[in-house]
Design a protein around this motif. Sequence first.
Motif, short mmCIF file in Angstrom:
data_model
loop_
_atom_site.label_atom_id
_atom_site.label_comp_id
_atom_site.label_asym_id
_atom_site.label_seq_id
_atom_site.Cartn_x
_atom_site.Cartn_y
_atom_site.Cartn_z
N UNK A 1 1.17 -1.68 0.29
CA UNK A 1 -0.26 -0.02 -0.11
C UNK A 1 0.91 1.27 0.53
N UNK A 2 0.74 2.49 -0.58
CA UNK A 2 1.47 3.46 -0.88
C UNK A 2 2.50 3.60 -1.59
N UNK A 3 2.04 2.79 -2.21
CA UNK A 3 3.66 2.50 -3.52
C UNK A 3 3.88 2.98 -4.61
N UNK A 4 4.11 4.30 -5.55
CA UNK A 4 3.89 5.30 -6.08
C UNK A 4 4.57 4.23 -7.68
N UNK A 5 4.28 4.50 -8.53
CA UNK A 5 4.36 4.10 -9.55
C UNK A 5 6.01 4.13 -9.95
N UNK A 6 6.56 5.01 -10.15
CA UNK A 6 8.11 4.62 -9.96
C UNK A 6 8.56 3.59 -8.73
N UNK A 7 8.14 3.62 -8.08
CA UNK A 7 8.75 2.39 -6.41
C UNK A 7 8.73 0.39 -7.79
N UNK B 1 10.38 -3.78 -10.09
CA UNK B 1 10.05 -4.46 -11.67
C UNK B 1 11.24 -4.38 -12.23
N UNK B 2 12.04 -3.18 -13.04
CA UNK B 2 13.24 -3.53 -13.50
C UNK B 2 14.27 -4.26 -12.93
N UNK B 3 14.77 -4.61 -11.91
CA UNK B 3 15.84 -4.64 -10.29
C UNK B 3 15.09 -6.02 -11.01
N UNK C 1 16.46 0.43 -5.48
CA UNK C 1 15.37 -0.07 -5.06
C UNK C 1 15.21 -0.60 -3.81
N UNK C 2 16.47 -0.57 -3.24
CA UNK C 2 16.95 -0.55 -1.33
C UNK C 2 16.10 1.02 -0.70
N UNK D 1 10.18 -8.37 -3.62
CA UNK D 1 9.19 -8.62 -5.07
C UNK D 1 10.06 -8.42 -6.07
N UNK D 2 11.35 -7.90 -6.27
CA UNK D 2 11.76 -8.70 -7.26
C UNK D 2 11.99 -9.58 -7.69
#
Length: 291
Positions: A62-68, A73-75, A165-166, A177-178
Amino acid sequence: MKRGLPAWLSPVWLVIGAIVSVQFGAAIAKSVFGVVDPTAFAWLRMTIAAVLFFAIARPRFRGRTRRDWVVVLGYGACLATMNWAIYQSFALIPLGLAVTIEFLGPLAVAVATSRRPRDFLWVGLAAVGVALLGWSPVPLNPVGVGYAVLAGAAWAGYIVLAGPTARAWSGLTGATVGSFVGPVVFLIPALVHGGTSMWQPWVLLVGLGVGVLSSVIPYGLELVARRRIASGTFSILMSLEPAVAALAALILLGERLSVIELVAMACVIVASVGSTRTMTRGPAAPEPNRG
């Protein structure tokens, strides 16, 4: 090291332990490729590691931004590509040489983050090492070499995205998640190539062991070590990976490298150590770690 801690808890020994765990896990994985397709086993290893990570760290969504999400996901995509490609390479060329070629990825990142002209000397030394591989008594499979190069490129991307990511995902949650990207992306290829062989109980047991050796143990050891070790020292120790990979392959698989191949490996290791020592005198650079 803090007073009262046993010698084996020295951060240097923790990093060495992580390297040994990763590379012996890789050698064990290669030992089953005659029974299980590398893609299927890579998926099995990634899936088991993802489940174990999720059991250790429960991410907050919850509360995650699109950038997060884009960053993690790239990681995860880099992590999945790296693990899949290096297993394909292991199946076609000696393990020690595959890791040597793969290690050019972190070396490229290290040099790219430096502004010192002398670092081009290390690039040249690494290039000499790669060129020497062309003089190997037994010609290397070009497809296997290509997979190792792809793994190195993915490792470079993993290093670049590890910091963001960190910062966006605390603790182990980013790695957790990655780590689920690989099991999702490679599910269909694994089922197609793996058939029934990947579901044999002993294969699942080996997959569990490799998942622990190649992901959970090294990540945990490195996480503890990096709280008490300089970035430059950590990177220099990680430069030992190709040599440890060759040793693991010799002990568990009976793979022997020629003198030329050993010299080529030494060139890459020395280039990595040299570039790292230069970096410690200049701006900080990303650390070549794997999850």
